[in-house]
Design an enzyme around this catalytic site. Structure first.
Site, short mmCIF file in Angstrom:
data_model
loop_
_atom_site.label_atom_id
_atom_site.label_comp_id
_atom_site.label_asym_id
_atom_site.label_seq_id
_atom_site.Cartn_x
_atom_site.Cartn_y
_atom_site.Cartn_z
N MET A 81 9.34 -12.86 -7.54
CA MET A 81 9.29 -12.76 -6.24
C MET A 81 10.54 -13.10 -5.45
SD MET A 81 5.79 -15.51 -5.74
CE MET A 81 5.77 -15.06 -4.15
N HIS A 82 10.58 -12.90 -4.22
CA HIS A 82 11.70 -13.30 -3.07
C HIS A 82 13.07 -12.59 -3.14
CE1 HIS A 82 8.85 -16.68 -2.59
NE2 HIS A 82 9.31 -17.23 -3.75
N ASP A 240 4.77 -11.88 -8.91
CA ASP A 240 4.28 -12.49 -10.40
C ASP A 240 3.39 -13.32 -10.36
OD1 ASP A 240 6.04 -14.42 -9.32
OD2 ASP A 240 7.55 -14.14 -10.90
#
Length: 498
Positions: A81-82, A240
């Site tokens: 992520m991110h 995820d």
């Protein structure tokens, strides 16, 4: 027999699973890629490494499984992520991707909360501004690399960049978009209010799609490079943690998961986006359409144990390590460990705090320290469990996945610290299996994720709490909760002296 592929794009490697219609893993492949730490707090990767290694992993699946490419009907993704992938007009990366564990954006986080207003930020994005999120990274590049930023036309998250190279289609699913801090979580759209207050052009944001959506088929080039066919359907996939939740059956109210990898996650299903946790835990859109999840994060969960092993008992296997831990009594003979070795996320959003051993005396052995590390990681995860319980959520059991599910002793410690039965799955493949399930439902193998879960996910056994251990850990947990406040200032001063 027909098959699907689940691709899990992690921080250190990409893992691909070939799964049949009954949920059996026919083959798996993994390919590594490097991390770059050019300065303290920096963590970056080359997005093209992800693409190259993903194609290689898929090719390896086909070669080793001997499954005919025509039998592989679809694939989907789970992704770290991110991470910010900033692209120019030709859809080429303007710089290396800035990852979730990069901590350079503390100042940008302060600016976001000041300019947007914490009340509005929590009402819209449901989360506080933390270094891990994408928006602070976007603002950092805008401020520190203006020449690069002026050429940016869009940004993607890691798995979305890989998917673009397989399909030629641009998009971002809701569960990953929720981790940018630019999404209106409840209304499921980019937030014009947040963007306007921070001077961010919303045209940088890609189209939003559902995690379950078919976004296209493989391009001719991607089919040739992977060994698949151009008829292979490609589904958006999810973050995820959202895919890990799907792969663990966290698809209805009351379901909770504990995932211990490099970081540690406690995740619980939420049927609506109207809950208010005041930023104490993360609140994101689920990869299951129309639903949400709450999540608490321990930044250095498995990483803390890995650090301890490499630093102090390098020659020991993890199996031997846990055999020694089993011989140490509950509470590690009065020794406490806080796993803040790279900062902390929940409940203390603090990039400066550092870990500590408390209560060291001359009688302690390295195995006492080892057990204290495992207990400290579990105490940190229990902080998130505690927040969920205090909010009124009933936690009847916890599904444990990842590294924490591979040790019998750690499973028992989780049951005792969480004061809840721990469920171990028979074939736990985490986010990759969740991605495969999204593809299986999308290909029409099942009418819903729940129906797919009934076939794909099997429980191996349940580990019950030991009452006397529960009471001992409750007393120790209260002491653990005081350590952060006692060491915060010390950590700040020590960091300043580096």
């Amino acid at each position: 027999m027909n098959y699907v592929i689940g691709i899990d794009l992690g921080t250190s490697a990409v893992k691909a699973l070939l799964v049949d219609q009954k949920g059996h893993v026919a083959a798996e492949a993994s390919e590594d890629f490097p991390l770059y730490h050019d300065q303290p707090g920096y963590s970056e990767q080359d997005p093209d490494d992800w693409v190259r290694q993903t194609k290689k992993a898929i090719r390896s699946l086909i070669q080793h499984s001997k499954v005919a490419p025509q039998a592989i009907k679809g694939l989907s993704f789970s992704g770290q992520m991110h991470g910010l992938v900033l692209l120019d007009k030709n859809m080429r990366p303007l710089r290396r991707a800035i990852l979730w564990n990069d901590t350079r954006t503390t100042q940008e986080c302060h600016e976001i909360e000041a300019q947007v207003g914490l009340k509005d930020l929590l009402a819209i994005a449901k989360n506080r501004a933390l270094e891990g999120f994408t928006l602070p990274k976007l603002l950092w590049v805008k401020k520190h690399e203006p020449e690069q930023f002026q050429h940016a036309t869009t940004f993607l998250l890691p798995k979305d960049y890989v998917r673009y190279h397989l399909t030629g289609q641009v998009g971002m699913d809701l569960s990953d978009a929720a981790g940018t801090l630019l999404l209106d979580i409840t209304n499921r759209r980019w937030s014009a209010k947040i963007a306007e207050r921070l001077g961010v052009d919303l045209t940088l944001c890609p189209p939003i799609v559902e995690a379950e959506a078919c976004v296209g088929h493989l391009t001719r080039g991607a089919a040739s490079e992977t060994g698949l066919t151009e008829e292979t359907m490609v589904f958006a996939g999810g973050a995820d943690n959202a895919c890990g939740a799907i792969g663990s059956g966290i698809l209805s109210e009351g379901k909770t998961m504990c995932s211990i990898g490099t970081s540690g996650v406690v995740l619980s299903y939420e049927p609506s986006g109207n809950q208010d946790f005041s930023g104490k835990v993360h609140y994101f859109n689920h990869a299951k359409k129309g639903s949400f999840y709450t999540m608490g994060v321990t930044l250095a969960a498995g990483y803390s144990l890995d650090w301890f092993k490499k630093t102090f008992v390098k020659a020991e296997s993890f199996e031997a390590l846990f055999q020694h831990i089993k011989e140490v009594p509950v509470g590690s003979k009065g020794l406490l460990f806080t796993p803040y070795i790279v900062g902390e996320r929940t409940p203390h959003a603090d990039s400066s705090i550092r870990g500590s051993f408390i209560g060291v005396d001359a009688t302690h052995t390295k195995w006492d320290f080892a057990r204290a590390v495992v207990e400290g990681i579990t105490f940190s995860l229990n902080e998130s469990i505690n927040i969920l319980k205090e909010s009124g959520k009933t936690i009847d059991s916890v599904i444990s996945i990842g590294g924490g599910a591979k040790s019998e002793e750690w499973l028992q410690i989780q049951a005792d610290v969480f004061d809840a039965p721990i469920i171990k799955l028979k074939n736990e493949q985490g986010p990759g299996m969740g991605a495969a399930m999204l593809a299986a439902v999308g290909c029409g193998f099942f009418p819903s994720l729940e129906a797919c879960s009934d076939v794909f996910i099997e429980v191996e056994r349940q580990i019950s709490p030991i009452p006397e251990n529960v009471q001992a850990y409750k007393a120790l947990f209260k002491l653990y909760q005081t350590v952060y406040g006692q060491t915060q200032t010390l950590s700040e001063h020590l960091q300043a002296l580096k």
